[in-house]
Motif scaffolding. Structure first.
Motif, PDB file in Angstrom:
ATOM      1  N   LEU A   1       0.813  -1.210   0.000  1.00 42.57           N
ATOM      2  CA  LEU A   1       0.000   0.000   0.000  1.00 42.57           C
ATOM      3  C   LEU A   1       0.850   1.264   0.000  1.00 42.57           C
ATOM      4  CD1 LEU A   1      -2.908  -0.860   2.471  1.00 42.57           C
ATOM      5  CD2 LEU A   1      -2.682  -1.362   0.029  1.00 42.57           C
ATOM      6  N   PHE A   2       2.140   1.119   0.298  1.00 41.50           N
ATOM      7  CA  PHE A   2       3.027   2.282   0.319  1.00 41.50           C
ATOM      8  C   PHE A   2       3.783   2.454  -0.992  1.00 41.50           C
ATOM      9  CE2 PHE A   2       2.200   1.354   4.723  1.00 41.50           C
ATOM     10  CZ  PHE A   2       2.030   2.617   5.281  1.00 41.50           C
ATOM     11  N   ASP A   3       3.477   1.643  -1.979  1.00 43.79           N
ATOM     12  CA  ASP A   3       4.030   1.864  -3.310  1.00 43.79           C
ATOM     13  C   ASP A   3       3.253   3.003  -3.974  1.00 43.79           C
ATOM     14  OD1 ASP A   3       6.045  -0.106  -3.178  1.00 43.79           O
ATOM     15  OD2 ASP A   3       4.564  -1.665  -3.567  1.00 43.79           O
ATOM     16  N   GLY A   4       3.482   3.205  -5.273  1.00 34.02           N
ATOM     17  CA  GLY A   4       2.866   4.337  -5.935  1.00 34.02           C
ATOM     18  C   GLY A   4       1.358   4.384  -5.785  1.00 34.02           C
TER      19      GLY A   4
ATOM     20  N   GLY B   1     -16.039  -8.357  -8.797  1.00 31.66           N
ATOM     21  CA  GLY B   1     -16.474  -7.185  -9.547  1.00 31.66           C
ATOM     22  C   GLY B   1     -16.345  -5.884  -8.786  1.00 31.66           C
ATOM     23  N   THR B   2     -15.784  -5.932  -7.578  1.00 37.86           N
ATOM     24  CA  THR B   2     -15.546  -4.704  -6.820  1.00 37.86           C
ATOM     25  C   THR B   2     -14.069  -4.607  -6.448  1.00 37.86           C
ATOM     26  OG1 THR B   2     -15.987  -5.695  -4.646  1.00 37.86           O
ATOM     27  CG2 THR B   2     -17.861  -4.768  -5.851  1.00 37.86           C
ATOM     28  N   ILE B   3     -13.608  -3.375  -6.299  1.00 36.71           N
ATOM     29  CA  ILE B   3     -12.206  -3.148  -5.951  1.00 36.71           C
ATOM     30  C   ILE B   3     -12.095  -2.014  -4.938  1.00 36.71           C
ATOM     31  CG2 ILE B   3     -11.234  -3.980  -8.142  1.00 36.71           C
ATOM     32  CD1 ILE B   3     -11.005  -1.022  -8.999  1.00 36.71           C
ATOM     33  N   PHE B   4     -11.016  -2.042  -4.179  1.00 35.13           N
ATOM     34  CA  PHE B   4     -10.576  -0.910  -3.377  1.00 35.13           C
ATOM     35  C   PHE B   4      -9.353  -0.316  -4.079  1.00 35.13           C
ATOM     36  CE2 PHE B   4     -12.903  -3.326  -0.267  1.00 35.13           C
ATOM     37  CZ  PHE B   4     -13.418  -2.384   0.615  1.00 35.13           C
ATOM     38  N   ALA B   5      -9.308   0.995  -4.214  1.00 33.96           N
ATOM     39  CA  ALA B   5      -8.114   1.685  -4.710  1.00 33.96           C
ATOM     40  C   ALA B   5      -7.574   2.519  -3.559  1.00 33.96           C
ATOM     41  CB  ALA B   5      -8.457   2.563  -5.905  1.00 33.96           C
ATOM     42  N   ILE B   6      -6.304   2.374  -3.269  1.00 33.50           N
ATOM     43  CA  ILE B   6      -5.729   2.916  -2.040  1.00 33.50           C
ATOM     44  C   ILE B   6      -4.446   3.675  -2.364  1.00 33.50           C
ATOM     45  CG2 ILE B   6      -4.715   2.311   0.195  1.00 33.50           C
ATOM     46  CD1 ILE B   6      -6.607  -0.139   0.191  1.00 33.50           C
ATOM     47  N   GLY B   7      -4.344   4.899  -1.872  1.00 28.78           N
ATOM     48  CA  GLY B   7      -3.158   5.703  -2.107  1.00 28.78           C
ATOM     49  C   GLY B   7      -2.750   6.483  -0.875  1.00 28.78           C
ATOM     50  N   VAL B   8      -1.489   6.381  -0.510  1.00 27.61           N
ATOM     51  CA  VAL B   8      -0.952   7.084   0.651  1.00 27.61           C
ATOM     52  C   VAL B   8      -0.587   8.518   0.259  1.00 27.61           C
ATOM     53  CG1 VAL B   8       1.052   7.205   2.203  1.00 27.61           C
ATOM     54  CG2 VAL B   8      -0.116   5.019   1.823  1.00 27.61           C
TER      55      VAL B   8
END
Length: 402
Positions: free
Chosen positions: A203-206, A215-222
């Motif tokens: 999760l700490f990558d780009g 059919g569902t996703i989480f998109a995560i950005g630090v």
């Protein structure tokens, strides 16, 4: 062209960057934004070389340095990563665009902070509460029309007014808005040391995508800035109206591009923030403990619904005194994090083109036509690739040659 004046409809990231570039070049301009002030909605934005180099070209040196210092820390891997709900890595993919290297590569910014940086020094240029509804143009100039019946005149009009642009609707009425059917929500969770200690390292990558396989996703950005925002502002732009923002993790949840909605999807348009929070907790139930903790810590006051739409790709058009940039001409799904970067790229390219025209290096319509042709060649392939259903849920490498 001593009295040359540019009208900009829309005070978002692209319109503000263009105003900075024109001001830096000594070209008169005015920005007309329908909102009553700088829009503060939205969270983390991925940045690449196209957007970062455009900021370097358009901004004064101190504001460009402020952008760099308030960008997120450089991650160990500046790439997209997909993991499953247990934190197991499925694939990695470099971000699209030219090589992004150096001591301080372009990483990510807080959207509000970038808007506020871009607005700094433009007090005499920015006009809020002015809703553009159309224009009148001839061979000698253009007039921007507002919803209150008033108008302003200039030499060139730039539609930087987003996906539902009335300027584009008049200039290119055949270009339609496509609803992907993707529905979801945005939110943030404060990034604390104890939360960081339990989150999966990917999760700490780009940028990270967590797939549930349904059919569902989480998109995560630090977002953890290289320097505290308040400290950077105090040194580089003292007195500027730029809010302090603490580190956070942006968490989005929703349907995947091209996938059938999951049976347990919440009603993002009508459910309350508390109901949406309960729904995403259920969706992350049984996952990696760090993912469960991240979702638990979401600040409910930041939860907002989202719907993903994009524009049809426009056929080439004849250049005129009216042109477009950013989402007004190439709104795209967020598959590659390229939307804001493309708008910034447009702003810098258009500022150069208009500078050429003002100083007699090229005729005005030739300069605008070259800007539009290059935009179609460089940005439209990214726009097409972003709408490909394979873009989000595989290690798909986009074809950017079309």
């Amino acid at each position: 062209m001593a009295s040359f004046h540019v009208l900009i409809a829309g005070g978002g990231i692209g319109g503000l960057c263009l105003a900075q570039g024109l001001t830096k070049a000594g070209i008169s301009c005015a920005v007309y934004e329908s909102a009553p002030g700088i829009v503060t909605a939205g969270y983390r934005l991925h940045m690449n070389v196209l957007g970062g180099d455009a900021l370097r070209e358009c901004l004064p040196e101190n504001l460009y340095e402020l952008y760099l210092q308030t960008s997120r820390r450089t991650p160990e891997r500046e790439m997209s990563v997909m993991i499953d709900t247990q934190g197991t890595e499925i694939w990695t993919r470099p971000h699209i665009g030219p090589p992004n290297e150096g001591d301080r590569p372009h990483t990510a910014v807080n959207r509000r902070t970038l808007r506020q940086i871009l607005a700094t020094g433009l007090d005499d240029v920015l006009h809020f509460g002015r809703t553009a509804v159309g224009y009148e143009a001839d061979g000698d100039g253009v007039r921007l029309l507002f919803d209150d019946g008033s108008s302003v005149a200039g030499d060139v009009l730039v539609g930087a007014d987003g996906i539902h642009s009335p300027i584009r609707s008049q200039l290119l009425p055949e270009v339609g808005v496509v609803d992907t059917g993707m529905r979801g929500m945005w939110s943030i969770a404060p990034l604390t040391d104890d939360l960081a200690a339990v989150m999966p390292r990917a999760l700490f990558d780009g940028f990270a995508v967590v797939t549930r396989g349904d059919g569902t996703i989480f998109a995560i950005g630090v977002y953890d800035p290289r320097r505290p925002i308040a400290d950077a502002v105090a040194e580089l732009a003292p007195g500027a109206a730029i809010d302090h923002v603490e580190p956070y993790v942006m968490v989005t949840y929703g349907s995947d591009l091209g996938a059938a909605p999951a049976a347990d999807m919440p009603d993002f348009a009508h459910d309350s923030p508390a109901e949406l929070h309960r729904a995403i907790r259920r969706a992350m139930s049984g996952a990696h403990p760090g993912l469960v903790e991240l979702v638990d810590r979401i600040d409910e006051s930041t939860i907002a619904p989202s719907a993903i739409r994009y524009l049809e790709v426009a056929d080439p058009w004849q250049p005129s005194r009216v042109t477009l940039l950013g989402d007004a001409i190439h709104a795209m799904p967020p598959s590659f994090g390229a939307g804001a970067n493309s708008a910034l790229r447009d702003a810098a390219a258009l500022a150069r083109a208009l500078d050429d025209a003002v100083h007699g290096r090229r005729p005005l319509l030739e300069a605008i036509g070259d800007y539009e042709e290059r935009m179609r060649a460089e940005v439209f392939p990214i726009m097409r690739a972003s709408a490909d259903p394979d873009a989000v849920h595989s290690d798909h490498v986009p074809d950017l040659t079309r």
